[in-house]
Design a protein around this motif. Sequence first.
Motif, PDB file in Angstrom:
ATOM      1  N   HIS A 222     -14.352   4.373 -21.844  1.00 31.84           N
ATOM      2  CA  HIS A 222     -15.683   4.108 -22.384  1.00 31.84           C
ATOM      3  C   HIS A 222     -16.651   5.168 -21.854  1.00 31.84           C
ATOM      4  O   HIS A 222     -16.577   5.587 -20.705  1.00 31.84           O
ATOM      5  CB  HIS A 222     -16.174   2.726 -21.974  1.00 31.84           C
TER       6      HIS A 222
ATOM      7  N   ASP B 135      -8.068  -1.862 -25.296  1.00 35.81           N
ATOM      8  CA  ASP B 135      -8.915  -1.144 -26.245  1.00 35.81           C
ATOM      9  C   ASP B 135      -8.068  -0.473 -27.327  1.00 35.81           C
ATOM     10  O   ASP B 135      -8.562  -0.230 -28.433  1.00 35.81           O
ATOM     11  CB  ASP B 135      -9.741  -0.074 -25.530  1.00 35.81           C
TER      12      ASP B 135
ATOM     13  N   ASP C 207     -15.386   3.859 -28.379  1.00 35.14           N
ATOM     14  CA  ASP C 207     -16.815   3.880 -28.722  1.00 35.14           C
ATOM     15  C   ASP C 207     -17.194   5.205 -29.366  1.00 35.14           C
ATOM     16  O   ASP C 207     -18.340   5.633 -29.302  1.00 35.14           O
ATOM     17  CB  ASP C 207     -17.676   3.598 -27.490  1.00 35.14           C
TER      18      ASP C 207
ATOM     19  N   TRP D 187     -18.102   8.187 -32.010  1.00 35.38           N
ATOM     20  CA  TRP D 187     -19.119   8.333 -33.051  1.00 35.38           C
ATOM     21  C   TRP D 187     -18.526   8.259 -34.454  1.00 35.38           C
ATOM     22  O   TRP D 187     -19.167   7.803 -35.393  1.00 35.38           O
ATOM     23  CB  TRP D 187     -19.837   9.674 -32.850  1.00 35.38           C
TER      24      TRP D 187
ATOM     25  N   ASN E 228     -14.469   1.132 -34.039  1.00 32.95           N
ATOM     26  CA  ASN E 228     -15.801   1.050 -33.442  1.00 32.95           C
ATOM     27  C   ASN E 228     -16.787   0.553 -34.494  1.00 32.95           C
ATOM     28  O   ASN E 228     -17.199   1.302 -35.388  1.00 32.95           O
ATOM     29  CB  ASN E 228     -16.237   2.419 -32.909  1.00 32.95           C
TER      30      ASN E 228
ATOM     31  N   CYS F 155     -20.050   7.628 -23.866  1.00 36.33           N
ATOM     32  CA  CYS F 155     -21.048   7.631 -24.928  1.00 36.33           C
ATOM     33  C   CYS F 155     -20.323   7.879 -26.247  1.00 36.33           C
ATOM     34  O   CYS F 155     -19.098   7.932 -26.301  1.00 36.33           O
ATOM     35  CB  CYS F 155     -22.114   8.700 -24.673  1.00 36.33           C
ATOM     36  N   ALA F 156     -21.057   8.048 -27.318  1.00 34.13           N
ATOM     37  CA  ALA F 156     -20.439   8.220 -28.629  1.00 34.13           C
ATOM     38  C   ALA F 156     -19.719   9.551 -28.764  1.00 34.13           C
ATOM     39  O   ALA F 156     -18.877   9.715 -29.657  1.00 34.13           O
ATOM     40  CB  ALA F 156     -21.501   8.096 -29.722  1.00 34.13           C
TER      41      ALA F 156
END
Length: 480
Positions: A133, A156, A217, A219, A225, A135-136
């Motif tokens: 995990h 995950d 996570d 983008w 996600n 950021c995007a």
Amino acid sequence: MKIGNLIRAFISVAFLSAAAFSAAQTTAPRPTAPSLEQRVADLEAYLNNSARGADAANAAISSNVSGPGPGHNAWMMTASALVLFMTLPGLALFYGGLVRAKNVLSVLAQCLGIAGLVTILWWAAGYSLVFSHGCAFLGGLKFAFLRGVNAHPNGDYSYWVSQNVFAMYQLMFAIITPALIIGAVAERMKFAAVLVFVAVWMFVVYFPIAHMVWGIDGWMNGVWNSAAKITAIDFAGGTVVHMSSGWSALVLCILLGHRLGFRKEVMAPHSMVFCMVGTGLLWVGWYGFNAGSALAPDGIAANAFMTTTLATAVASFSWAMLEYALRGKPSVLGFCSGAVGGLVVITPACGYVDPTGAVIIGIAAGFGPFFACTKLKSWFQYDDALDTFGIHAVGGTLGAFLTGVFATASVNSNLTKLAGRALWFEQLKAIAITIALAVIGTAIIGAIVRGAIGLRTAPEIERQGLDINEHGEEGYITSG
């Protein structure tokens, strides 16, 4: 008297602490043993590749089917070996056969060097930057140095595959991606420059793109996600592997310039036998690449196995028949190039399209990269030595777009909310971002490496060959 008071106070504190601990144990009981129904449900979850009841957050029950599934691990370890097989020896032989005899060992050394270097980077930070995990755009450092990456699954990504097996599987993708680039710069790039470039490129280009597309996570992770800003899909690496390497290869070969004698001397492959053997190894290994990306020996993996076979065979045949029609002779190089092109184009789509979609993709894979390798390169005069751009960049881009056109929820239920809803437009967004990051990142890294240590070998070394000058060896001893 004071001592007695202290003893009584100590006893009182101990008693209160024991009572508090007992209360805590009462309010937070251990998960209860599973009932017969729950045990049967766990077995169903294993067969259906879904979560156990005990996998839920704050689960109140335990599971007698805990940890990884032996069948899942067996399949994924096999798939990991198959994907490594694609690079060593598959890609090494494929590229090695296409260069001139004086440079065959340089290609093998670059493949081996990249395998070792990327493995070290993956252990130190790469796996974490892609799959933890964050950021995007990039993961965190939770799994740096593979800390905590053990036999327990990472929910995950899979409830039934050990995280250490998953990490090694994804490592094989990370190894082959920069190795693909060397096809465009073969016969003229310094070995030291290759290593430095790849080391930086992995952090600037590969790790961010892989996290954006596959990270939990990320983008552009449209499947897993729910907060993804770009709901694109990529089953096995059309954007992550082929587009990132192919577009980077174009930029790097332009920075390097033409080989000495380009379009003035014959630079024919020195061993089409090596090339054919390498193609076969790539094709076989690609089943681990594509079918393995289902992360289970399930129906989706079976579909990926089938569509990979169909698209590859059709593309190989289409390319050679185009040669037959236009040049009068179908070449072994044409069959091999078409097969690799088909493998590339079907990669992002294999777990999402049906057989008819795979055949159409195979035809497109035969025609599109053929045009890029025979016409586009001639028009623009760039020296993509072994057609990395024509096959991997053009093929990967074509595959990413066609995935959005032919993907169907009837093949993969994870697409229920995605397929048929302008998915092709989301694919175009992912394509644009991947190209931008690969091109800009490579241009900057290439310029820095060129200024620091130089990218290209000296002219006399290039004429004599990289094998003897860079590695002190020769691929073939022709005299006693």
